[in-house]
Design an enzyme around this catalytic site. Structure first.
Site, PDB file in Angstrom:
ATOM      1  CD  GLU A   1      26.399 -55.859  51.749  1.00  0.00           C
ATOM      2  OE1 GLU A   1      27.632 -55.794  51.789  1.00  0.00           O
ATOM      3  OE2 GLU A   1      25.785 -56.918  51.505  1.00  0.00           O
TER       4      GLU A   1
ATOM      5  CD  GLU B   1      31.360 -59.765  52.033  1.00  0.00           C
ATOM      6  OE1 GLU B   1      30.453 -60.546  51.707  1.00  0.00           O
ATOM      7  OE2 GLU B   1      31.223 -58.532  52.083  1.00  0.00           O
TER       8      GLU B   1
END
Length: 126
Positions: free
Chosen positions: A2, A103
């Site tokens: 990520e 998220e």
């Protein structure tokens, strides 16, 4: 792998989609396994000023997971400037059929109401 965003994570060495893909490719080349993949977090990438359409078009084939939050503020879709209808449609057209993680900060309302942006039929459990 990520990519975080530079404003919120200035010490992170991976703060762009191309850098994350560079790491994915290096790990796969070193191991020969091919199982290192990109975690495409649209919030972080937008905070970095990346062109999300280009990221989707170039890297969906190396993506294992997508996460979303709106920008600015890391709120639910519809609380910021990102066009999630268009982004999610583009992901689908690019061949992504995996999970999309939410998220984001739900805000002041109860958590269940933070899903109001999602069409009702899609909120039902399978």
């Amino acid at each position: 792998i990520e990519a975080l965003n530079a404003p919120e994570s200035p010490k992170c060495p991976i703060v762009s989609a191309p850098k994350a893909i560079e790491v994915v490719d290096a790990v796969n080349a070193a191991t020969g396994l091919g199982n290192a993949k990109f975690l495409m977090d649209l919030y972080h990438l937008s905070m970095n000023g990346e062109d999300l359409d280009e990221v989707i078009d170039r890297y969906t084939d190396k993506t294992a997971h997508v996460q979303i939050a709106d920008n600015p503020g890391r709120g639910a879709p519809g609380t910021g400037e990102l066009d999630f209808d268009a982004l999610l449609d583009r992901l689908k057209k690019a061949g992504y059929d995996g999970w999309i993680g939410l998220e984001y900060k739900p805000g002041e309302a109860p958590s269940a109401s933070s899903f109001a942006w999602l069409p009702a039929p899609l909120r039902a459990a399978p």
